[in-house]
Write a protein that holds these residues in place. Sequence first.
Motif: not given
Ligand code: NAI
Length: 472
Positions: A143, A145, A169, A172, A223, A245, A278, A325, A328, A378
């Motif tokens: 999940t 943040w 998980k 972090e 993401s 996503l 999202c 963020q 970004r 996004e």
């Molecule tokens: P992220 O998708 O990388 O992180 C979300 C979760 O996935 C965190 O728990 C992270 O530790 C985990 N994660 C990351 N890479 C992984 C991998 N290779 N294998 C397994 N788990 C993994 O999102 P991030 O980097 O924090 O944010 C970047 C962009 O993503 C944001 O600016 C936004 O555009 C988008 N995002 C969209 C969300 C939504 O609710 N749809 C939520 C968070 C980010």
Amino acid sequence: MRSIEHIYVDGKFVMPDGNERLELFNPATEQKIGDVRLGNADDVNAAVAAAKQAFPAMASSSKAERIDMLRSLRDAISAQPDPLAQAMTEEYGAPAYFTAFSVQNTASIFDVMAETVAKYDFDRVAGKSMVNMLPRGVMAAITPWNSNFGFIATKLAHAIGSGSTLVIKPAEQSACQTDILVRRLHQAGLPAGILNVVNGTGPVVGAALTQHPDVATISFTGSTQAAKIIQRAAIDGMKRVILELGGKAPTIILPDADLDKAIPVALMSGFANSGQACVAGTRILAPRSRLSEISERLRTQTEKLKVGDGRDPEVQIGPLASLAQWERIQAYIRLGIEEGATLLTGGAGRPAGFEKGWFARPTIFADVRNDMRIAREEIFGPVLCLLAYDDEDEAVEIANDSDYGLQAYVLGSDLRHAERIAARLLVGRVVINSAPHDPRAPFGGFKQSGIGREIGTFGLDGMLEPRAVLTP
Ligand code: NAI
Ligand code: MG
């Protein structure tokens, strides 16, 4: 300063084998508020083993037992909401309206799942055969943040409702929020091994979880980029994936809209959760005949929004969650200018009067074309695009011309007409006018907004496998 030293495995708070640490910050002040000790692949193995051991008993639990567990979890949250809300303000920077909603919603997620389980047909008949809807094993969840409590609760509710066990998980950088939440969930007294929580990074703990041979289902929110890595990891074991996503939601302001009502709704959906949502309505589609009137109202009302520390109850837009963020968002604002869009309001840098904190200026770009990157990607901060349309067919075409398809908003005075527009949109949810949040409506997206749905019977269907028994 808080040091989060423990993960939660087999009903106990234990020291992880991993010993790397990550610093935690208050995004409104940039001050360090603590740190977290991160788990590793061995910690994932221990947590999955506990979940695997607890699975047979959970799989054979009755409806009444699952409902009892869900109600105990709800009570554990609603007993004392304030410390949860405070942790969310301190570590995430959310405004008070959002922390209040979030904590109440976290409790309600368990309640809605209890309701769903009560009504769900786990045993059915198809043709002349008996069909049983069965949990498939250990669920791994990952999940983000931007709504830590709600996402953890959603994954846990689906695990319990379906009779599965869970290793999660969480993000972090939300470790303080996770710790206070998990200690609360622990008080619900679930049998050991149903819920396991491993702190860690995506590439270490997330990757180990998604590749683990004893994981049957992966449920991810985050993401689209990370989801693609996760889905590839799931292929070898043919693990089932549920992916929630990103989005680039259109807000269609119809020609007959009452702007006194429509503009505040458009801004509220665009800037919700300080733009880190999202479902945020980030592409405002306005009829060209009313464009100047709409632009002017968007500009003046955005400039009245109060940006600041979530501890101030009047604040409507908080800081971005992290320095990454913030950077970004700045890059996207510069990109919009380079792409030739016009700054209607806002721009790069901090808002006037702020020297510290990861605050961005609420920004609206006008003269945006739907092929610009700011209209397609996004952004995940308080940055909105205003696009003009000539007729409603064009509005629908622009709305659907996106790699995403999570949510859309339709604003107009004639409800039947708005519903006809809604019926043409390829998204998981359409919100008409100021419709309130519906905790029972399915949630998930078309296209690159995800796979599968959460909430209600749609959510349980995705967690279960039908087994038909044919008799002579
Ligand atoms: P992220 O998708 O990388 O992180 C979300 C979760 O996935 C965190 O728990 C992270 O530790 C985990 N994660 C990351 N890479 C992984 C991998 N290779 N294998 C397994 N788990 C993994 O999102 P991030 O980097 O924090 O944010 C970047 C962009 O993503 C944001 O600016 C936004 O555009 C988008 N995002 C969209 C969300 C939504 O609710 N749809 C939520 C968070 C980010
Ligand atoms: Mg990432």
